[in-house]
Design an enzyme around this catalytic site. Structure first.
Site, PDB file in Angstrom:
ATOM      1  N   HIS A 139       0.910  -1.380   0.307  1.00  0.00           N
ATOM      2  CA  HIS A 139       0.220   0.318  -0.063  1.00  0.00           C
ATOM      3  C   HIS A 139       0.523   1.022   0.436  1.00  0.00           C
ATOM      4  CE1 HIS A 139      -3.405  -2.996   1.897  1.00  0.00           C
ATOM      5  NE2 HIS A 139      -3.251  -2.687   0.338  1.00  0.00           N
ATOM      6  N   HIS A 163     -10.082  -1.520  -4.446  1.00  0.00           N
ATOM      7  CA  HIS A 163      -9.038  -1.745  -3.093  1.00  0.00           C
ATOM      8  C   HIS A 163      -7.990  -2.332  -4.276  1.00  0.00           C
ATOM      9  CE1 HIS A 163      -5.919  -1.953  -0.277  1.00  0.00           C
ATOM     10  NE2 HIS A 163      -5.938  -3.566  -0.380  1.00  0.00           N
ATOM     11  N   ASP A 167      -3.844  -2.424  -4.835  1.00  0.00           N
ATOM     12  CA  ASP A 167      -2.749  -3.693  -5.364  1.00  0.00           C
ATOM     13  C   ASP A 167      -2.689  -3.681  -5.732  1.00  0.00           C
ATOM     14  OD1 ASP A 167      -3.082  -4.240  -2.004  1.00  0.00           O
ATOM     15  OD2 ASP A 167      -5.064  -5.471  -2.917  1.00  0.00           O
ATOM     16  N   HIS A 188      -1.949 -10.755  -6.353  1.00  0.00           N
ATOM     17  CA  HIS A 188      -0.869  -9.763  -5.910  1.00  0.00           C
ATOM     18  C   HIS A 188      -0.478 -11.686  -6.538  1.00  0.00           C
ATOM     19  CE1 HIS A 188      -0.882  -6.848  -3.306  1.00  0.00           C
ATOM     20  NE2 HIS A 188      -1.566  -7.338  -1.992  1.00  0.00           N
TER      21      HIS A 188
HETATM   22 ZN   LIG Z   1      -3.836  -4.762  -0.299  1.00  0.00          ZN
END
Ligand SMILES: [Zn+2]
Length: 304
Positions: A77, A233, A237, A260
């Site tokens: 973040h 969000h 990311d 991710h």
């Molecule tokens: Zn995150």
């Protein structure tokens, strides 16, 4: 477009998500071509860890970078806030094993960075410019980048009644990141949170730093910050992960049901498709600057 750094050092602290302990962070301005580098300021010798996908050692629940025996968790973040604000170069000294979670978004970082101010550096920014589509599929996940102005389109699909299918597109522009993406919080499900805490993880996790859902709804008293906060969000990311690419991506990125781990796998795939992109410097440059961009050390993750 010129490279940027911070106008002056910035210090803040917060609680680490996994340890529940306070962590202090100081972000120092850095010279052109330094890139974004973390320093474990609490360890002997203050080891440095470059923000590069080749340094990722774990992506389970948070992105962890490592260099030798030094690791640093929950970098995503803060990296998103830095890339979102257009900071190319900074030395980020962290006095602990993880970056503080703050409110679970990049909003507090974005506010601190904006208040600190930015400084333009006398060296042009380089882009990884895509001129042919590159795609990667894995089960029901896929990612693709096609030629065009930098932007991200993200799609998620959860069976939860308050999430379901969400899709959002933003141009990769600082003002838009600050307004539409930075304050979107990470989200999780009550069952997972209970499981993690029983196992000694996410000890600092609470309704103050995540949106938590049970079967019926949102447990946070204020509810969502945006009706589609979850997909926003996921874009946050992805922006944080883009900061690990080493060059600014110039192209239209589309992601469906990413993580991710999958974002990073796609970057490796993209870097290997050398016929589909080139290093591009839009600002007129000197011969010396131009030849410097073609030294792989500047963009392949090797220390310059
Ligand atoms: Zn995150």
């Amino acid at each position: 477009m010129w490279q940027q750094t911070l106008a002056q050092p910035l210090t803040f602290s917060g609680i680490g998500l996994h340890s529940g302990q306070p962590v202090k962070v100081t972000i120092y301005p850095a010279a052109a071509n330094h890139g974004l580098r973390f320093v474990r300021a609490d360890l002997p010798g203050q080891p440095e860890i470059q923000a590069h996908y080749s340094k990722v050692v774990d992506t389970l629940r948070a992105t962890t970078l490592g260099e030798g025996r030094a690791t640093l968790s929950t970098v995503e973040h803060l990296l998103a806030a830095l890339l979102g604000a257009g900071v190319d170069n900074a030395r980020i000294a962290v006095e602990g094993p993880e970056v503080p979670i703050m409110d679970g978004s990049a909003g507090p970082f974005a506010v601190l960075l904006a208040a600190t101010g930015f400084k333009s550096l006398p060296w042009p920014r380089a882009y990884l410019r895509v001129h042919r589509p590159v795609e990667l599929r894995q089960g029901d996940q896929w990612m693709r980048v096609v030629p065009g102005e930098p932007r991200i389109t993200y799609t998620i699909d959860f069976s939860h009644p308050l999430i379901r299918r969400q899709r959002f597109t933003v141009p990769l522009v600082s003002e838009v990141f600050a307004r539409e993406i930075a304050s979107a919080r990470t989200f999780g499900f009550l069952k997972e949170v209970q499981y993690l805490q029983t196992n000694g993880l996410a000890l600092g996790g609470s309704l103050d730093n995540a949106v938590v859902l049970d079967e019926a709804g949102v447990l946070n008293p204020g509810g969502f910050r945006f009706p589609d906060e979850c997909v926003r969000h996921k874009i946050l990311d992805a922006v944080g992960d883009l900061a690990l690419l080493g060059l600014h991506l110039y192209g239209r990125l589309e992601v469906s049901r990413g993580s991710h781990e999958f974002h990073l796998r796609f970057f490796e795939h993209l870097m290997a498709q050398e016929a589909s992109w080139r290093v591009w410097v839009p600002t007129p440059v000197t011969q010396q600057q131009q030849s410097a961009w073609f030294q792989p050390a500047l963009w392949e993750g090797a220390p310059a």
